[in-house]
Design an enzyme around this catalytic site. Sequence first.
Site, mmCIF file in Angstrom:
data_model
loop_
_atom_site.group_PDB
_atom_site.id
_atom_site.type_symbol
_atom_site.label_atom_id
_atom_site.label_comp_id
_atom_site.label_asym_id
_atom_site.label_seq_id
_atom_site.Cartn_x
_atom_site.Cartn_y
_atom_site.Cartn_z
ATOM 1 N N CYS A 65 0.830 -1.215 0.000
ATOM 2 C CA CYS A 65 0.000 0.000 0.000
ATOM 3 C C CYS A 65 0.861 1.260 0.000
ATOM 4 O O CYS A 65 1.535 1.554 0.986
ATOM 5 C CB CYS A 65 -0.916 -0.045 1.227
ATOM 6 S SG CYS A 65 -1.797 1.478 1.577
ATOM 7 N N CYS A 68 0.050 3.823 2.725
ATOM 8 C CA CYS A 68 0.502 3.304 4.023
ATOM 9 C C CYS A 68 1.979 3.601 4.225
ATOM 10 O O CYS A 68 2.403 4.043 5.297
ATOM 11 C CB CYS A 68 0.275 1.791 4.123
ATOM 12 S SG CYS A 68 -1.442 1.285 3.929
#
Length: 140
Positions: A65, A68
């Site tokens: 991600c 993230c």
Amino acid sequence: MGAVLSSIRSILSYLFGASAAGEVLESDGQSGVTAFHSSARWQLHFNAIKNTNQLMVIDFAASWCGPCKHMEPAVHAMAAKFTDVQFAKIDVDELPDVAQEFGVQAMPTFVLVKKGNEVDRVVGAQKEELQRKIEKHRPR
């Protein structure tokens, strides 16, 4: 926080043997973000802290991600700044049951928990909003 971790390690050593306690937590040692890689061990930690008034920020993320990864330095900085707050990291691919339990549908998702109950949530890479909510809910 050190006393809580020490207690958790003692309990885990008793339940799973000495080696288990050392494997439970993956902390970077500097900022206080603790990564969990086992649902059982996460549950032990969560149960131990839910009877306290301490705020816990659970960072639900994934290794693939991008947002993230973008948030990671900010989360570590917040953990270093707010030493009275617990920061836990859960990889949704490693512990999908924990992510499902908290109703995580997007990454990153930050769930703020106090006394075992969700008090707030931030979905997405929103550093300022996360910091505001931590400041709002941390013990005075």
